[in-house]
Design an enzyme around this catalytic site. Structure first.
Site, PDB file in Angstrom:
ATOM      1  N   GLY A   1       8.230  -7.161   2.624  1.00 19.86           N
ATOM      2  CA  GLY A   1       7.527  -7.217   2.977  1.00 19.86           C
ATOM      3  C   GLY A   1       6.343  -7.289   2.021  1.00 19.86           C
ATOM      4  CB  SER A   2       2.875  -7.001   3.553  1.00 21.23           C
ATOM      5  OG  SER A   2       2.469  -8.449   3.899  1.00 21.23           O
ATOM      6  CB  THR A   3       5.027  -2.732   1.004  1.00 15.52           C
ATOM      7  OG1 THR A   3       6.269  -3.074   0.777  1.00 15.52           O
ATOM      8  CG2 THR A   3       4.918  -1.984   2.090  1.00 15.52           C
TER       9      THR A   3
END
Length: 545
Positions: free
Chosen positions: A267-269
């Site tokens: 995801g957004s990591t």
């Protein structure tokens, strides 16, 4: 002549029988290991502070000589009084083979059970000394330590690593029976490990999730200080039998280590890496503006922002608001080939090298197209392990050095010798700024612990189920660093398919971030990080930019 001929025949027969035993399957030639193999030792395993994690204890195992058993039915009935769960049918079958001179009945029994059996006086039943592996902490560091089989051989984790380093060869040579072995020290800090495992266990229940986990990493040396994956297991009892005699398959699901042996779309990591790439390639600066005013339509898909601002965003704002559109714009500026090369350079797309056996291999598209580069920029379309994500994030904030993770002690000098420079020092400074910014103004606020200046990035990804993205299930992660003015540690948490979270949310900010807050709030003082109170924005952000 008669005597000589007789001796020749006798020795020839003996030699033939020895040759037969030599080429026959060992299991067919002998049902029991020699006593020196049964007593083979393993070294104690200690944490970085000398606390005992694993050791050998002496025990005994019960065997029978079926050819000496007088009454098989009576023997089985007597044994069942001591071992109610004994396989009566199987034991009866073993003891009924009168041509057999050996059969295991029960391995690694307690002294009390041995005494009770001796009182029964069953002829043909005996005991042999063995050594059993004992883990004082039980589940605490299960996935780090692994476990051993009934013959004290490493099956998983660092126990298996020890065997692969030559312990099995020493055992085969009979050099581990009475010879004391030097203890093996790990990089794990048992105090921090207890905290990490406890926080993950609490999150698993509190957020009604399928799994949870966390890892704590020293950004300078690459040492893993703690790693936990829930569900887990007790290495003292790696498998469990149900009342009906069947193996408990649900319990055995705890064997799976989701931190190093599972891959996820993070995801957004991944936006951390995309923005670092843009900064390092010179395509953007912290003052650059990317148009995020409207969704992107590409390849039949629409890429939009969750709670988008619908306006042009600066690079810090893209990070703060976790803009998919803005991140995709940065990836587009860099290009497909450079994007793939950058993630490979950070170790996110290739199998990780560390002592831990059973490390998963990341997955990526066979051929990268523009749509792949765009979706991977914000964490969809490529899957890697949480441990690799933590290691790559460490390189973003430690000055640009990619240090392979280790579960053994390593000095800063040793780490420097094997570290690879993957980004410029200026890029690392900018990423420390972005992490700190997001910790103060963005999704990292729910992970903030007063005095410890925490920065990081959340990641909320739709979970992949049967090859499709599920809109009602998330895989959440949060990668954090602290203290941001002098980063020393990376902490990464994961929570798989939570059904609820803080204030009713199911995103990473409501689940994975509070885990970070709890871990750092409890572990930071133990790691020697002194709190410094005051406005971290004034102390770090404004002082440096």
């Amino acid at each position: 002549m008669l005597v000589a001929v007789g001796l020749v025949i006798a020795f020839a027969a003996s030699a033939a029988r020895l040759v037969e035993y030599g080429v026959r399957d060992p299991a067919a030639a002998s049902d029991i290991l020699p006593s020196d193999k049964l007593m083979a030792s393993r070294p104690d395993i200690l944490d970085r502070n000398g606390q005992l994690l694993a050791t050998d204890i002496r025990t005994v195992s019960m065997f029978a000589e079926p050819n000496r058993i007088v009454d098989v039915d009576d023997a089985v009935e007597k044994l069942a009084t001591i071992f109610p769960d004994i396989d009566r049918k199987g034991t009866y079958a073993k003891l009924s083979v009168k041509s057999s001179r050996f059969a295991w009945i029960c391995r690694q029994i307690t002294p009390r059970q041995q005494s009770q059996i001796l009182e029964l006086g069953i002829p043909g039943v005996g005991f042999r000394p063995e050594k059993k592996r004992f883990y004082p902490g039980g589940n605490t560091a299960a996935h780090v330590l692994g476990y051993v089989d009934i013959d004290n051989r490493g099956v998983a984790g660092m126990e298996r690593y020890l065997d692969e380093q030559g312990l099995l060869d020493l055992r085969a040579a009979g050099l581990t029976s009475d010879m004391p072995l030097e203890p093996v020290t790990l990089s794990i800090d048992l105090r921090v490990q207890n905290i990490v495992r406890e926080v993950a266990a609490e999150a698993l229940v509190k957020y009604e999730a399928q799994a949870a986990g966390a890892v704590v990493l020293d950004v300078e040396t690459g040492e893993v200080l703690a790693m936990a994956s829930l569900p887990d297991f007790d290495p003292n009892q790696p498998s469990r039998t149900l009342p009906d005699g069947k193996v408990d398959k649900e319990y055995e699901k705890g064997w799976f280590n989701r931190i190093s042996n599972a891959t996820f779309e993070m995801g957004s990591t991944f936006k951390s890496f995309t923005l670092a790439m843009g900064l390092d390639e010179g395509k953007v600066t912290l003052n650059s503006v990317i148009d995020a005013s409207r969704p992107i339509r590409m390849g039949g898909f629409t890429i939009k922002d969750f709670k988008g601002k619908n306006r042009p965003l600066t690079i810090p704002e893209i990070f703060q608001y976790s803009s998919n559109i803005g991140t995709a714009g940065v990836a587009d500026l860099v290009g497909i080939e450079r994007h793939q090369e950058f993630l490979t350079r950070l170790g996110l797309l290739s199998k990780m090298e560390t002592e831990m056996p059973g490390v998963a291999t990341p997955t990526q598209p066979k051929v990268w197209k523009k749509i792949n580069s765009v979706t991977i920029s914000y964490g969809h379309g490529a899957a890697t392990t949480p441990l690799q994500t933590a290691v790559a994030a460490a390189s973003l904030i430690n000055g640009g050095r990619l240090v392979p993770p280790t579960f053994l002690p390593r000095s800063a000098a040793q780490a420097n010798d094997i570290a690879k420079i993957v980004i410029r020092e200026k890029t690392s400074e900018d990423m420390r700024y972005l992490y700190a910014w997001n910790g103060i103004k963005g999704s990292g606020r729910s992970a903030q612990v007063e005095g410890f200046n925490i920065g990081g990035k959340t990641g909320t990804a739709d979970k992949v189920i049967n090859g499709r993205y599920a809109t009602d299930q998330n895989f959440n992660a949060f990668v954090a660093a602290f203290p941001m003015d002098r980063p020393k540690y990376i902490v990464l948490t994961i929570i798989d398919a939570p059904q609820t979270g803080e204030n009713g949310g199911r995103t990473a900010a409501s689940t994975a971030a509070p885990m970070i807050k709890s871990i750092i709030g409890r572990a930071a003082p133990l790691l020697g990080v002194a709190p410094r109170f005051g406005d971290p924005g004034a102390e770090y952000l404004l002082a440096n930019y």
